[in-house]
Design an enzyme around this catalytic site. Structure first.
Site, PDB file in Angstrom:
ATOM      1  N   SER A  21       0.825  -1.211  -0.123  1.00  0.00           N
ATOM      2  CA  SER A  21      -0.001  -0.058   0.050  1.00  0.00           C
ATOM      3  C   SER A  21       0.877   1.185   0.031  1.00  0.00           C
ATOM      4  CB  SER A  21      -0.974   0.051   1.154  1.00  0.00           C
ATOM      5  OG  SER A  21      -1.811  -1.076   1.269  1.00  0.00           O
TER       6      SER A  21
HETATM    7  N1  SAH Z   1      -1.043  -4.904   4.319  1.00  0.00           N
HETATM    8  C1  SAH Z   1      -0.231  -5.040   2.909  1.00  0.00           C
HETATM    9  C2  SAH Z   1      -1.069  -4.600   1.807  1.00  0.00           C
HETATM   10  C3  SAH Z   1      -2.037  -5.766   1.449  1.00  0.00           C
HETATM   11  S1  SAH Z   1      -2.497  -6.067  -0.202  1.00  0.00           S
HETATM   12  C4  SAH Z   1       0.888  -4.273   2.913  1.00  0.00           C
HETATM   13  O1  SAH Z   1       1.155  -3.636   4.037  1.00  0.00           O
HETATM   14  O2  SAH Z   1       1.651  -4.380   2.183  1.00  0.00           O
HETATM   15  C5  SAH Z   1      -3.908  -7.196   0.127  1.00  0.00           C
HETATM   16  C6  SAH Z   1      -3.602  -8.366   0.585  1.00  0.00           C
HETATM   17  O3  SAH Z   1      -4.660  -9.158   1.122  1.00  0.00           O
HETATM   18  C7  SAH Z   1      -2.812  -9.191  -0.642  1.00  0.00           C
HETATM   19  O4  SAH Z   1      -1.709  -9.664  -0.328  1.00  0.00           O
HETATM   20  C8  SAH Z   1      -3.831 -10.186  -0.636  1.00  0.00           C
HETATM   21  O5  SAH Z   1      -3.549 -11.620  -0.961  1.00  0.00           O
HETATM   22  C9  SAH Z   1      -4.473 -10.620   0.749  1.00  0.00           C
HETATM   23  N2  SAH Z   1      -5.936 -11.071   0.751  1.00  0.00           N
HETATM   24  C10 SAH Z   1      -7.037 -10.965  -0.151  1.00  0.00           C
HETATM   25  N3  SAH Z   1      -7.967 -11.515   0.495  1.00  0.00           N
HETATM   26  C11 SAH Z   1      -7.684 -12.342   1.437  1.00  0.00           C
HETATM   27  C12 SAH Z   1      -8.096 -13.103   2.570  1.00  0.00           C
HETATM   28  N4  SAH Z   1      -9.278 -13.556   2.468  1.00  0.00           N
HETATM   29  N5  SAH Z   1      -7.376 -13.500   3.813  1.00  0.00           N
HETATM   30  C13 SAH Z   1      -6.077 -12.814   3.724  1.00  0.00           C
HETATM   31  N6  SAH Z   1      -5.580 -12.228   2.928  1.00  0.00           N
HETATM   32  C14 SAH Z   1      -6.167 -11.768   1.838  1.00  0.00           C
END
Ligand code: SAH
Length: 218
Positions: free
Chosen positions: A65
Site C-alpha cells: 500500500s
Molecule cells: N497490508 C499489505 C497490503 C496488502 S495488499 C502491506 O502492508 O503491504 C492485500 C493483501 O490481502 C494481498 O496480499 C492479498 O493476497 C490479501 N488477501 C486478499 N484476500 C484475503 C483473505 N481472504 N485473507 C487473507 N488475505 C487476503
C-alpha cells in the site's frame, strides 16, 4: 536486501515530511514510518521508489500500500501499545511491521502461500519476532484468539464480514475499505454488543478481499 544507509534515511525523512503535509499528525506513526525501512519490502533495485508516496507491485498480483494509506489507516485505528490487533492481508508485511513498531501485538493473515512465505522471511530478517503470521482465509478471522482490540483489513470487499465484527472487542475499532471497484474507507467502533458507530473517510483503491486460501506455490 540492501542495507539501510544515510541516503535512504534522508529519503525516509522526506517521506515523513510529505505525509505530515498531507495531514498525518500522529507523531508516533510518523516516527514508525521513519524507523521501519520500507525499501526492505520491495524487490532489490527499487529502493529509491520505496520512499515515494506511491503503492508498488510486490508480485502475485499484489501491492504494498501507499505510505499515506498505511499511515492514514493506522491513525484511524488509534493503536495503543499493547493492543491486540488483527490484520487481514499481510501482503508485503509493511503495515504489520508499522503496527508492531507502535507496540501492538499483531496477528496477520495472508491467503496466498507464495507471498506468505516470502514475507515471513522479510519480517523475520527485520527482527519483528512478535508478529504472528497465519496462512489462512481472513474471512474466518481467528476465533481462538478473539476478541481483538483493533481489526484492520487491507483488501477491499463490498461489505463488512460479520464474522470479523463478532471478533472485535466492545470499545474496539475496525478499519476497512468497503466497495467493489473503488472503496470507501470505513471506521467502525463497537460501542456495545448491539451498537456500531460507522464513519466514512473518503475513497481509496485496494486489491480485492478474496475468499479461501491459495496454496499455488510458484
Ligand atoms: N497490508 C499489505 C497490503 C496488502 S495488499 C502491506 O502492508 O503491504 C492485500 C493483501 O490481502 C494481498 O496480499 C492479498 O493476497 C490479501 N488477501 C486478499 N484476500 C484475503 C483473505 N481472504 N485473507 C487473507 N488475505 C487476503
Amino acid at each position: 536486501m540492501l542495507k539501510d544507509n544515510y541516503k535512504l534515511k534522508g529519503l525516509r525523512k522526506q517521506l515523513v515530511n510529505d505525509l505530515r503535509a498531507k495531514g498525518i499528525s500522529n507523531e508516533k506513526i510518523l516516527d514508525a514510518i521513519y524507523n521501519v525501512p520500507r525499501h526492505y519490502f520491495l524487490e532489490a533495485g527499487f529502493s529509491e521508489w520505496a520512499y515515494k508516496d506511491v503503492p508498488f507491485a510486490i508480485g502475485e498480483e499484489q501491492t504494498i500500500s501507499q505510505p499515506y494509506t498505511v499511515a492514514f489507516m493506522t491513525q484511524l485505528l488509534d493503536v495503543q501499545s499493547g493492543d491486540k490487533v488483527l490484520e487481514i492481508g499481510t501482503g508485503s508485511g509493511y503495515q504489520a511491521c508499522i503496527l508492531s513498531f507502535l507496540g501492538a501485538k499483531v496477528y496477520t493473515i495472508e491467503r496466498q502461500e507464495a507471498l506468505f512465505s516470502k514475507t515471513a522471511s522479510i519480517i523475520s530478517a527485520l527482527g519483528f519476532a512478535t508478529i504472528k503470521m497465519i496462512l489462512g482465509d481472513g474471512y474466518q478471522g481467528i476465533s481462538a484468539i478473539a476478541p481483538f482490540d483493533k481489526i484492520i483489513v487491507t483488501a477491499g470487499a463490498p461489505s463488512i464480514p460479520k464474522n470479523l465484527l463478532d471478533q472485535l472487542k466492545i470499545g474496539g475499532i475496525m478499519v476497512m475499505p468497503v466497495g467493489e471497484d473503488i472503496q470507501e474507507m470505513i471506521k467502525i467502533t463497537k460501542v456495545d454488543v448491539k451498537t456500531l458507530k460507522k464513519e466514512s473517510f473518503g475513497e481509496f483503491r485496494f486489491v480485492p478481499f478474496l475468499p479461501g486460501v491459495n496454496r499455488n506455490m510458484k
